[in-house]
Design an enzyme around this catalytic site. Structure first.
Site, PDB file in Angstrom:
ATOM      1  N   GLU A 195       2.250  36.684  57.993  1.00 27.52           N
ATOM      2  CA  GLU A 195       2.808  35.609  58.804  1.00 27.52           C
ATOM      3  C   GLU A 195       1.895  35.118  59.925  1.00 27.52           C
ATOM      4  O   GLU A 195       2.201  35.321  61.102  1.00 27.52           O
ATOM      5  CB  GLU A 195       4.151  36.053  59.386  1.00 27.52           C
ATOM      6  CG  GLU A 195       4.158  37.458  60.009  1.00 27.52           C
ATOM      7  CD  GLU A 195       5.527  37.827  60.584  1.00 27.52           C
ATOM      8  OE1 GLU A 195       6.103  37.010  61.325  1.00 27.52           O
ATOM      9  OE2 GLU A 195       6.011  38.934  60.286  1.00 27.52           O
ATOM     10  N   HIS A 253      11.775  45.034  60.547  1.00 27.00           N
ATOM     11  CA  HIS A 253      10.506  45.668  60.906  1.00 27.00           C
ATOM     12  C   HIS A 253      10.656  47.111  60.429  1.00 27.00           C
ATOM     13  O   HIS A 253      11.120  47.981  61.161  1.00 27.00           O
ATOM     14  CB  HIS A 253      10.241  45.607  62.419  1.00 27.00           C
ATOM     15  CG  HIS A 253      10.055  44.197  62.905  1.00 27.00           C
ATOM     16  ND1 HIS A 253      10.148  43.836  64.228  1.00 27.00           N
ATOM     17  CD2 HIS A 253       9.767  43.055  62.232  1.00 27.00           C
ATOM     18  CE1 HIS A 253       9.938  42.524  64.334  1.00 27.00           C
ATOM     19  NE2 HIS A 253       9.705  42.037  63.142  1.00 27.00           N
ATOM     20  N   ARG A 297       4.470  28.689  62.068  1.00 25.67           N
ATOM     21  CA  ARG A 297       4.317  30.013  61.462  1.00 25.67           C
ATOM     22  C   ARG A 297       4.695  29.880  59.986  1.00 25.67           C
ATOM     23  O   ARG A 297       5.637  29.133  59.660  1.00 25.67           O
ATOM     24  CB  ARG A 297       5.196  31.060  62.161  1.00 25.67           C
ATOM     25  CG  ARG A 297       5.093  32.465  61.550  1.00 25.67           C
ATOM     26  CD  ARG A 297       5.622  33.569  62.484  1.00 25.67           C
ATOM     27  NE  ARG A 297       7.022  33.492  62.800  1.00 25.67           N
ATOM     28  CZ  ARG A 297       7.518  33.116  63.968  1.00 25.67           C
ATOM     29  NH1 ARG A 297       6.716  32.747  64.946  1.00 25.67           N
ATOM     30  NH2 ARG A 297       8.827  33.091  64.176  1.00 25.67           N
ATOM     31  N   HIS A 313       0.514  37.191  67.992  1.00 30.44           N
ATOM     32  CA  HIS A 313       1.163  38.314  67.290  1.00 30.44           C
ATOM     33  C   HIS A 313       0.322  38.768  66.107  1.00 30.44           C
ATOM     34  O   HIS A 313      -0.639  38.103  65.720  1.00 30.44           O
ATOM     35  CB  HIS A 313       2.576  37.928  66.850  1.00 30.44           C
ATOM     36  CG  HIS A 313       2.638  36.731  65.931  1.00 30.44           C
ATOM     37  ND1 HIS A 313       2.262  36.779  64.624  1.00 30.44           N
ATOM     38  CD2 HIS A 313       3.042  35.449  66.161  1.00 30.44           C
ATOM     39  CE1 HIS A 313       2.441  35.589  64.067  1.00 30.44           C
ATOM     40  NE2 HIS A 313       2.897  34.753  64.983  1.00 30.44           N
ATOM     41  N   ASP A 330      12.682  30.885  61.200  1.00 33.09           N
ATOM     42  CA  ASP A 330      12.369  32.261  60.810  1.00 33.09           C
ATOM     43  C   ASP A 330      13.709  32.927  60.521  1.00 33.09           C
ATOM     44  O   ASP A 330      14.456  33.250  61.444  1.00 33.09           O
ATOM     45  CB  ASP A 330      11.613  32.965  61.946  1.00 33.09           C
ATOM     46  CG  ASP A 330      11.154  34.376  61.570  1.00 33.09           C
ATOM     47  OD1 ASP A 330      11.700  34.955  60.605  1.00 33.09           O
ATOM     48  OD2 ASP A 330      10.261  34.905  62.266  1.00 33.09           O
ATOM     49  N   ASP A 366      38.529  44.606  72.809  1.00 40.65           N
ATOM     50  CA  ASP A 366      38.871  45.422  71.645  1.00 40.65           C
ATOM     51  C   ASP A 366      38.331  44.835  70.343  1.00 40.65           C
ATOM     52  O   ASP A 366      38.859  45.088  69.271  1.00 40.65           O
ATOM     53  CB  ASP A 366      40.393  45.632  71.564  1.00 40.65           C
ATOM     54  CG  ASP A 366      41.135  44.320  71.410  1.00 40.65           C
ATOM     55  OD1 ASP A 366      40.499  43.259  71.539  1.00 40.65           O
ATOM     56  OD2 ASP A 366      42.353  44.362  71.152  1.00 40.65           O
ATOM     57  N   GLU A 414       5.487  32.447  56.840  1.00 38.82           N
ATOM     58  CA  GLU A 414       5.699  33.879  56.567  1.00 38.82           C
ATOM     59  C   GLU A 414       6.283  34.081  55.180  1.00 38.82           C
ATOM     60  O   GLU A 414       7.295  33.488  54.829  1.00 38.82           O
ATOM     61  CB  GLU A 414       6.663  34.466  57.613  1.00 38.82           C
ATOM     62  CG  GLU A 414       7.040  35.918  57.346  1.00 38.82           C
ATOM     63  CD  GLU A 414       7.932  36.502  58.435  1.00 38.82           C
ATOM     64  OE1 GLU A 414       8.681  35.737  59.062  1.00 38.82           O
ATOM     65  OE2 GLU A 414       7.866  37.724  58.645  1.00 38.82           O
ATOM     66  N   HIS A 464      10.416  34.497  69.625  1.00 39.58           N
ATOM     67  CA  HIS A 464      11.729  34.986  69.215  1.00 39.58           C
ATOM     68  C   HIS A 464      12.855  34.143  69.814  1.00 39.58           C
ATOM     69  O   HIS A 464      13.843  34.647  70.313  1.00 39.58           O
ATOM     70  CB  HIS A 464      11.888  36.474  69.573  1.00 39.58           C
ATOM     71  CG  HIS A 464      11.036  37.358  68.722  1.00 39.58           C
ATOM     72  ND1 HIS A 464      10.719  38.648  69.061  1.00 39.58           N
ATOM     73  CD2 HIS A 464      10.421  37.145  67.536  1.00 39.58           C
ATOM     74  CE1 HIS A 464       9.945  39.172  68.123  1.00 39.58           C
ATOM     75  NE2 HIS A 464       9.747  38.276  67.191  1.00 39.58           N
ATOM     76  N   HIS A 487       4.183  42.999  58.944  1.00 38.58           N
ATOM     77  CA  HIS A 487       4.845  44.297  59.150  1.00 38.58           C
ATOM     78  C   HIS A 487       5.490  44.743  57.854  1.00 38.58           C
ATOM     79  O   HIS A 487       5.704  43.940  56.945  1.00 38.58           O
ATOM     80  CB  HIS A 487       5.897  44.175  60.265  1.00 38.58           C
ATOM     81  CG  HIS A 487       6.863  43.032  60.064  1.00 38.58           C
ATOM     82  ND1 HIS A 487       7.977  43.146  59.278  1.00 38.58           N
ATOM     83  CD2 HIS A 487       6.871  41.749  60.523  1.00 38.58           C
ATOM     84  CE1 HIS A 487       8.642  41.996  59.284  1.00 38.58           C
ATOM     85  NE2 HIS A 487       7.988  41.113  60.009  1.00 38.58           N
ATOM     86  N   ASP A 521      12.527  38.173  55.068  1.00 35.10           N
ATOM     87  CA  ASP A 521      12.016  37.691  56.356  1.00 35.10           C
ATOM     88  C   ASP A 521      11.029  36.550  56.101  1.00 35.10           C
ATOM     89  O   ASP A 521       9.848  36.798  55.868  1.00 35.10           O
ATOM     90  CB  ASP A 521      11.338  38.864  57.086  1.00 35.10           C
ATOM     91  CG  ASP A 521      10.795  38.479  58.452  1.00 35.10           C
ATOM     92  OD1 ASP A 521      11.025  37.347  58.889  1.00 35.10           O
ATOM     93  OD2 ASP A 521      10.133  39.334  59.068  1.00 35.10           O
ATOM     94  N   TYR A 546       0.450  28.454  67.983  1.00 35.87           N
ATOM     95  CA  TYR A 546       1.475  27.987  68.919  1.00 35.87           C
ATOM     96  C   TYR A 546       0.786  27.349  70.125  1.00 35.87           C
ATOM     97  O   TYR A 546       0.029  28.018  70.825  1.00 35.87           O
ATOM     98  CB  TYR A 546       2.363  29.146  69.379  1.00 35.87           C
ATOM     99  CG  TYR A 546       2.833  30.006  68.229  1.00 35.87           C
ATOM    100  CD1 TYR A 546       4.017  29.714  67.546  1.00 35.87           C
ATOM    101  CD2 TYR A 546       2.065  31.093  67.786  1.00 35.87           C
ATOM    102  CE1 TYR A 546       4.424  30.487  66.463  1.00 35.87           C
ATOM    103  CE2 TYR A 546       2.460  31.867  66.707  1.00 35.87           C
ATOM    104  CZ  TYR A 546       3.638  31.563  66.049  1.00 35.87           C
ATOM    105  OH  TYR A 546       4.031  32.325  64.977  1.00 35.87           O
TER     106      TYR A 546
END
Ligand SMILES: [Mn+2]
Length: 444
Positions: free
Chosen positions: A387, A362, A408, A351, A261, A41, A410, A244, A355, A272, A391
């Site tokens: 970004e 996104h 990365r 990638h 990130d 609940d 960004e 991710h 975006h 972001d 890797y």
């Protein structure tokens, strides 16, 4: 941090702009989001539907906005009714009486009245505009409503002959941010940049990923952004190579890089940001060499972020720098032109360059032009991320000294008339600046 607010007149104006684009005899249905069960609940924290919020600024679940441009009662809201007992247990409700003034709609009804009222509103229209497939229960409701209207010709009922997706029009509107949205996004970006600075200042070898995540979220929340815009990614060493990664469970070993990130959500709008830094405060030679390539790739891409350019040009600029850089370090071998032509960077940078950014991290908006043949050109008022990354995990067949380095960088930018404005410049990204910030935090 000053309060952020979009005036009600702006929502009225957005609804007017949407209605002005509709053909005659149209009706639009925009449902609010529902509360979602997390377990037993308890519920997830409520997050309003972005389309509904964009047109109303109303943050309650269980509501429906109806627009009917040709009617005198052009803007109708269905919402939860006032209920003393429910409000004592679950929280305040606006209610139908206050809704008309507060949200500047023409009429408001309770959800209990939706069957009868909505049948009246939709009856006789020719086009029903609706976000098909977004909410299963509303899909079924709309289906049944049309069925009912089709079954009642003797009562003078007439179902709309065409169902169209309203998201195409709204996505195009949401792609260009107005001054109020830009003011909020600037604050969301600044606040998120400060959170990344805090993480750099608080880092030390052995700290757990979730502890750095907590520093980030602490900085968000104490400045009025209670929640991140998406699940924060805090990955040390090999974990930084998982794009991710959100488990955020491990201790970060001395000598490892950490990739964060994370961005806050402020008044519905996302920031972001990604930064990558050495947990001990000093880049190793290998880390610095790869980091410098990503940084220069980002600067090259940002140089392409201006009116008339597009994501493809920005991406090509970054890919050229990354490919050249990997070649100069001996990680790639061959001729530069061949390597670029064959997408040799792909195993190391899998990638895209960025975006759209807005109410959704996104964000909506086509990446193609309306003719579908070309990427659409950047125009003033668009907000986006840039970004690039590199890797290299231990499955890459390269000298092991490069293994388990994920980087990365960004930033968030808004396209201006002459170029772009960097929204996230308050967190350092040059190697010296990061090392300096971390060193001075240690000294303090
Ligand atoms: Mn992003």
């Amino acid at each position: 941090m000053p309060a952020v607010h979009i005036p009600t007149t702006q929502y009225v104006e957005r609804r007017r702009q949407l209605m002005a684009q509709l053909p005659a005899d149209s009706v639009v249905l925009i449902p609010a989001a529902k509360e979602l069960t997390r377990s037993a609940d308890t519920e997830f924290m409520f997050r309003q539907d972005s389309y509904f919020y964009y047109l109303t600024g109303f943050n309650e679940p269980d509501a429906l906005l109806v627009l009917k441009p040709d009617a005198e009662q052009a803007v109708t809201l269905f919402c939860r009714e006032k209920d003393k007992l429910a409000e004592v247990w679950q929280g305040r409700r606006l209610g139908v009486e206050a809704a008309v003034d507060t949200l500047q709609v023409d009429a408001a009804f309770t959800l209990a009245e939706v069957d009868e009222q909505l049948r009246e509103l939709v009856n006789g229209t020719s086009q029903l505009w609706y976000p098909d497939g977004l909410y299963a229960d509303w899909d079924e409701y709309v289906q049944n409503l049309i069925k009912t209207l089709r079954q009642g010709p003797k009562r003078g009922w007439q179902a709309p002959s065409m169902r169209r997706d309203v998201r195409g029009l709204l996505d195009e509107m949401r792609l260009y941010k107005d001054q109020h949205e830009l003011a909020i996004m600037e604050q969301a970006a600044t606040l998120s940049a400060n959170a990344h600075c805090r993480a750099m200042e608080k880092a030390y070898p052995g700290i757990h990923e979730y502890q750095l995540e907590a520093e980030i979220h602490h900085e968000f929340a104490r400045n009025g952004a209670r929640f991140p815009a998406y699940n924060s990614i805090v990955g040390g060493g090999a974990n930084a190579c998982i794009l991710h990664y959100t488990e955020n469970q491990d201790a970060i070993a001395d000598g490892d890089l950490v990739l964060i990130d994370a961005g806050c959500e402020l008044a519905g709008y996302a920031a972001d940001i990604t930064r990558t830094f050495p947990v001990n405060g000093t880049f190793s030679d290998e880390q610095a060499a790869l980091y410098q390539i990503v940084l220069e790739a980002q600067y090259a891409a940002l140089a392409e972020v201006k009116p008339g350019s597009n994501f493809h040009q920005a991406n090509q600029a970054a890919v050229a720098v990354v490919t050249q850089g990997l070649l100069s370090l001996g990680i790639l071998q061959g001729e530069l032109d061949d390597l670029i032509a064959n997408d040799a960077h792909k195993p190391f940078l899998m990638h895209g360059i960025g975006h759209w950014l807005g109410l959704d991290v996104h964000d909506v908006g086509d990446y193609q032009r309306t003719d579908g043949k070309q990427l659409r050109a950047f125009k003033a008022g668009m907000v986006l991320t840039i970004e690039p990354g590199i890797y290299i995990d231990d499955s890459h067949d390269v000298d092991p000294k490069w293994h388990n380095i994920g980087i990365r960088i960004e930033d968030n930018v808004v396209i201006t008339d002459n170029g772009h404005q960097l929204l996230t410049g308050d967190v350092p990204k040059d190697i010296d600046a990061i090392e300096q910030l971390m060193a001075s935090a240690k000294g303090a």
